[in-house]
Design a protein around this motif. Sequence first.
Motif, mmCIF file in Angstrom:
data_model
loop_
_atom_site.group_PDB
_atom_site.id
_atom_site.type_symbol
_atom_site.label_atom_id
_atom_site.label_comp_id
_atom_site.label_asym_id
_atom_site.label_seq_id
_atom_site.Cartn_x
_atom_site.Cartn_y
_atom_site.Cartn_z
ATOM 1 N N MET A 1 5.231 -29.965 -3.871
ATOM 2 C CA MET A 1 4.740 -29.126 -4.946
ATOM 3 C C MET A 1 4.664 -27.687 -4.444
ATOM 4 O O MET A 1 4.137 -27.425 -3.375
ATOM 5 C CB MET A 1 3.353 -29.609 -5.381
ATOM 6 N N ASN A 2 5.200 -26.764 -5.231
ATOM 7 C CA ASN A 2 5.132 -25.354 -4.886
ATOM 8 C C ASN A 2 3.742 -24.796 -5.174
ATOM 9 O O ASN A 2 3.089 -25.203 -6.124
ATOM 10 C CB ASN A 2 6.158 -24.549 -5.675
ATOM 11 N N VAL A 3 3.323 -23.853 -4.334
ATOM 12 C CA VAL A 3 2.008 -23.240 -4.450
ATOM 13 C C VAL A 3 2.179 -21.803 -4.931
ATOM 14 O O VAL A 3 2.925 -21.030 -4.329
ATOM 15 C CB VAL A 3 1.260 -23.260 -3.098
ATOM 16 N N VAL A 4 1.477 -21.454 -6.009
ATOM 17 C CA VAL A 4 1.535 -20.118 -6.587
ATOM 18 C C VAL A 4 0.119 -19.556 -6.633
ATOM 19 O O VAL A 4 -0.789 -20.208 -7.140
ATOM 20 C CB VAL A 4 2.121 -20.133 -8.014
ATOM 21 N N GLU A 22 0.182 -24.602 -13.956
ATOM 22 C CA GLU A 22 -0.260 -25.960 -13.628
ATOM 23 C C GLU A 22 0.441 -26.983 -14.510
ATOM 24 O O GLU A 22 0.867 -28.038 -14.031
ATOM 25 C CB GLU A 22 -1.772 -26.088 -13.781
ATOM 26 N N ASP A 23 0.563 -26.688 -15.802
ATOM 27 C CA ASP A 23 1.254 -27.597 -16.725
ATOM 28 C C ASP A 23 2.713 -27.801 -16.329
ATOM 29 O O ASP A 23 3.299 -28.842 -16.613
ATOM 30 C CB ASP A 23 1.193 -27.076 -18.162
ATOM 31 N N ALA A 24 3.295 -26.806 -15.652
ATOM 32 C CA ALA A 24 4.682 -26.908 -15.207
ATOM 33 C C ALA A 24 4.800 -27.584 -13.840
ATOM 34 O O ALA A 24 5.892 -27.738 -13.312
ATOM 35 C CB ALA A 24 5.310 -25.516 -15.150
ATOM 36 N N ARG A 106 8.341 -19.187 -21.217
ATOM 37 C CA ARG A 106 9.704 -19.343 -20.718
ATOM 38 C C ARG A 106 10.025 -18.327 -19.614
ATOM 39 O O ARG A 106 10.526 -18.676 -18.557
ATOM 40 C CB ARG A 106 10.695 -19.206 -21.867
ATOM 41 N N SER A 107 9.737 -17.040 -19.865
ATOM 42 C CA SER A 107 10.048 -16.019 -18.861
ATOM 43 C C SER A 107 9.159 -16.178 -17.632
ATOM 44 O O SER A 107 9.622 -15.975 -16.500
ATOM 45 C CB SER A 107 9.943 -14.613 -19.446
ATOM 46 N N LEU A 108 7.906 -16.576 -17.819
ATOM 47 C CA LEU A 108 7.008 -16.825 -16.688
ATOM 48 C C LEU A 108 7.571 -17.917 -15.784
ATOM 49 O O LEU A 108 7.717 -17.731 -14.568
ATOM 50 C CB LEU A 108 5.621 -17.237 -17.194
ATOM 51 N N LEU A 109 7.920 -19.047 -16.369
ATOM 52 C CA LEU A 109 8.417 -20.174 -15.574
ATOM 53 C C LEU A 109 9.773 -19.869 -14.946
ATOM 54 O O LEU A 109 10.055 -20.301 -13.823
ATOM 55 C CB LEU A 109 8.468 -21.440 -16.420
ATOM 56 N N GLU A 110 10.580 -19.096 -15.642
ATOM 57 C CA GLU A 110 11.894 -18.732 -15.102
ATOM 58 C C GLU A 110 11.754 -17.862 -13.850
ATOM 59 O O GLU A 110 12.358 -18.132 -12.816
ATOM 60 C CB GLU A 110 12.675 -17.982 -16.181
#
Length: 122
Positions: A1-4, A22-24, A106-110
């Motif tokens: 899992m990636n940590v942000v 978190e939802d992603a 969308r742009s956030l997750l991208e």
Amino acid sequence: MNVVMVVEDDPDVREATGLLLEDAGYEVLAAENTAQALSIVQARQDIDVIFTDVNLREDRNGIELAHEIKARGSRACFVVVSGDLGWSDTPLGEDMRFLAKPYGRRSLLEVVGEACSRARRP
């Protein structure tokens, strides 16, 4: 899992951004100011992406914070965000990307996904 790690002084924006990440499927760490961010970075060497607002209303802006974290040896990549588009032309390091506010899911997750890919490179 990636940590942000999300560094944002507006609690509503910090919470909403954290929930979307978190939802992603990301592990999210939150900091409301540069002092908290630096403390978290010192304790957690596994942070892949630091997502920071530029205007933090403190002694450092988000870009200065990113440079300081890099100088401390972090391998994290950065996403810097601002509603003030004057920052969009600021020269950034190759491990930094600018994202204009308001941003959508969308742009956030991208942009975070792309930053995670860069962070994993040797």
